[in-house]
Enzyme design. Structure first.
Site, mmCIF file in Angstrom:
data_model
loop_
_atom_site.group_PDB
_atom_site.id
_atom_site.type_symbol
_atom_site.label_atom_id
_atom_site.label_comp_id
_atom_site.label_asym_id
_atom_site.label_seq_id
_atom_site.Cartn_x
_atom_site.Cartn_y
_atom_site.Cartn_z
ATOM 1 N N CYS A 1 0.840 -1.202 0.000
ATOM 2 C CA CYS A 1 0.000 0.000 0.000
ATOM 3 C C CYS A 1 0.877 1.254 0.000
ATOM 4 O O CYS A 1 1.447 1.602 -1.024
ATOM 5 C CB CYS A 1 -0.971 -0.039 1.189
ATOM 6 S SG CYS A 1 -2.345 1.129 1.039
ATOM 7 N N HIS B 1 -3.408 -5.383 0.089
ATOM 8 C CA HIS B 1 -2.872 -5.891 1.349
ATOM 9 C C HIS B 1 -2.895 -7.424 1.339
ATOM 10 O O HIS B 1 -3.870 -8.036 1.797
ATOM 11 C CB HIS B 1 -3.689 -5.375 2.529
ATOM 12 C CG HIS B 1 -3.500 -3.916 2.808
ATOM 13 N ND1 HIS B 1 -2.606 -3.446 3.760
ATOM 14 C CD2 HIS B 1 -4.083 -2.821 2.273
ATOM 15 C CE1 HIS B 1 -2.660 -2.121 3.775
ATOM 16 N NE2 HIS B 1 -3.541 -1.716 2.884
ATOM 17 N N GLU C 1 -1.492 -9.462 3.205
ATOM 18 C CA GLU C 1 -1.428 -10.062 4.549
ATOM 19 C C GLU C 1 -2.788 -10.490 5.082
ATOM 20 O O GLU C 1 -2.888 -11.406 5.907
ATOM 21 C CB GLU C 1 -0.767 -9.085 5.544
ATOM 22 C CG GLU C 1 -1.568 -7.842 5.891
ATOM 23 C CD GLU C 1 -1.314 -6.661 4.976
ATOM 24 O OE1 GLU C 1 -1.560 -5.514 5.392
ATOM 25 O OE2 GLU C 1 -0.877 -6.878 3.829
#
Length: 556
Positions: free
Chosen positions: A398, A525, A527
């Protein structure tokens, strides 16, 4: 529907989220389908506008919900995909009730906390618990509800009353209450103290809820004498007093519960013993023991803004852990405050500046995570420059991707004042700009949120190869600034590969450097979708590159 309610007492931060997730894991291991709900009693509509220093990271769901980080724990532990309605807040409840009142749905009645707010809470729980979250059709067998905060907080009173009413309406065999409490040990005396838990249970019972189980947090295993005392004064059978003492890693918690036969007692309370099987936690046992036995470390420099609270980057830390375990490595995360890398820091805090650069230069890989605001940006740019020039594996997420673009524009294109309009509204070379569809007047739920498709324009790209030679990926987003599409051509001509774009083909989603072992920036993202048994491909590639094993992995 069977409900398992997890409440907390004495102090906050006891690990109710991990406890609730672990209970779900054990019940799933018994062959049951589990869903989860997190109740946050704060007045915010969602977690989107809160600083990471307040409640840790903001976890983003597929549907764009900005929610409490505990929902991230649920998704990782239970391997489910939750919705924004699985996170209930006081703000959402009051907003829904007031909307109904404005429409005249209450037919002129005086709108009150009881029954209107409590009814709204019950209706929300009952409707959301029916939504399948595991990819199968039909409702789950058990809904695990975590009530945030501590019993006795003023803001949680309407929720406790609603849950009391819910327990009465669904019946005892459909409701199980587990109260998480602290058993402290005073240094001078060295005795496990039960009085705080006694008071907490008394408070809970005074509000109309009687716990069926106590989940006692302690540094060391509970003594039998302590269990007997808790049982006597809290009116909970000794067999239902669960001890969740400190363990080497949180994957041991479901095993702790299994070893204390928590599943048997919970199933008995919920009248599910006839449909459940013996818990199969072989994969969890293997994961927990594998991590405990790892000795080889990989040194990762995390250059961020919110390093004072590691929960600010919880999902990133977990994704690194998942990737490292897949590579038989232990993550050694070195936290670097981005501002300590800046030139100004050399004058104001020379020791911190020198220490930060020493850590950065000794790291095997560098990660710059997401964030908002201009603090520390110059330090992040310097970190990206160091990684690019010294061939150190770099992953920008990001903001981290935007930082890589800014650094490239300044160093390679020679645009010294290249910047994001977020940090310098008057920059002559805006390489990162505010998204046209964004709102400049409202902050909440106005970003580009949730799961979005990224088209990988070349299967020759590293990102495509890591994801399995695919032409697109669906990942979760949370941003209001983007790389300026007007500078795409110049960036590519200078050697920055823009390998991923959105559905329009204009918004840049993934960048790479060709002549670098691993230099990847992503607007999304990754994750948020990483799982213990399925690490994020980008994080896996990042760790493999740090150990110079990436090409071997790709060729195999």
């Amino acid at each position: 529907m069977k409900y398992v309610l997890v409440t907390g007492g004495v102090v906050s931060g006891l690990g109710k989220g991990v406890t609730a997730s672990s209970i779900g894991v054990v019940l799933e291991a018994c062959g049951l389908r589990v869903t989860s709900i997190k109740i946050d009693p704060y007045l915010n509509t969602d977690a989107g506008t809160m600083s990471p220093f307040e409640h840790g990271e903001v976890f983003v769901l597929d549907d764009g919900g900005e929610v409490d980080l505990d929902l991230g724990n649920y998704e990782r532990f239970l391997d489910v995909t939750l919705t924004k309605d699985n996170n209930i807040t006081t703000g959402k409840i009051y907003q829904s009730v007031l909307d109904k009142e404005r429409k005249g749905d209450y037919l002129g009645k005086t709108v009150q906390v009881v029954p209107h707010i409590t009814d709204a809470i019950k209706d929300w729980i009952e409707s959301v618990s029916l939504i399948p979250v595991d990819g199968k059709e039909g409702q789950a067998d058990v809904c695990v509800i975590e009530l945030g905060g501590t019993v006795g907080d003023i803001e949680s009173m309407p929720f406790i009353e609603a849950l009391r009413q819910l327990s009465f309406s669904v019946g005892q065999e459909n409701f199980c209450l587990i109260h998480v409490s602290l058993i402290p040990v005073l240094g001078v005396v060295g005795e496990q103290k039960t009085k705080p838990t006694q008071h907490s249970v008394r408070e809970l019972r005074a509000l109309g809820l009687t716990p069926h189980f106590l989940a006692c947090r302690s540094a060391q295993p509970l003594l039998e004498a302590t269990k007997a005392k808790l049982s006597q004064f809290c009116h909970v059978p000794a067999a239902n007093i669960l001890n969740i003492h400190d363990v080497p890693n949180i994957w041991h918690v479901p095993l702790l519960l299994r070893n204390q036969n928590a599943h048997h007692s919970i199933l008995k309370q919920l009248n599910l013993t006839s449909v459940a099987t013996a818990p199969d936690l072989d994969s969890w046992t293997k994961m927990a023991e594998t991590f405990d036995n790892l000795t080889d470390h990989v040194k990762i420099a995390m250059v961020g803004k919110y390093i004072g609270l590691t929960d600010s980057y919880l999902s990133v830390v977990k994704a690194l852990l998942h990737a490292c375990i897949a590579c038989s490595l232990k993550p050694q995360i070195e936290w670097i405050a981005a501002s300590d890398l800046e030139d100004e820091s050399e004058k104001s805090t020379p020791e911190a500046h020198a220490a930060a650069w020493k850590i950065l230069k000794s790291a095997e890989c560098i990660l710059v995570p997401g964030g908002f605001g201009d603090r520390g940006v110059s330090g992040m740019v310097l970190a990206a420059k160091y990684a690019r020039e010294n061939k150190v594996p770099y992953l920008g997420i990001c903001l981290g991707m935007q930082i890589a673009v800014i650094e490239f524009a300044r160093s390679v294109l020679g645009l010294e004042r290249a910047n994001s309009t977020e940090f310098d509204a008057q920059t002559p070379d805006p390489v990162v700009i505010f998204m046209p569809e964004g709102s400049r007047t409202h902050m909440g739920s106005t970003m580009r949120l949730g799961s979005r498709r990224t088209h990988l324009e070349s299967r020759d790209s590293l990102t495509s190869k890591l994801y399995g030679d695919v032409c697109y990926v669906d990942e979760r987003h949370r941003h209001r600034y983007e790389v300026n599409p007007e500078v795409s051509r110049v960036l590519e001509e200078a050697g920055l590969r823009l390998v991923g774009k959105d559905d329009t083909g204009k918004r840049i989603e993934v960048i790479e450097l060709h002549d670098h072992p691993f230099y990847v920036g992503v607007q999304f993202h990754p994750e948020f979708k990483s799982r213990p048994t399925r690490p994020s491909p980008l994080f896996l590639g990042f760790i493999l590159a740090a150990r110079k094993l990436l090409q071997t992995h790709l060729s195999s």
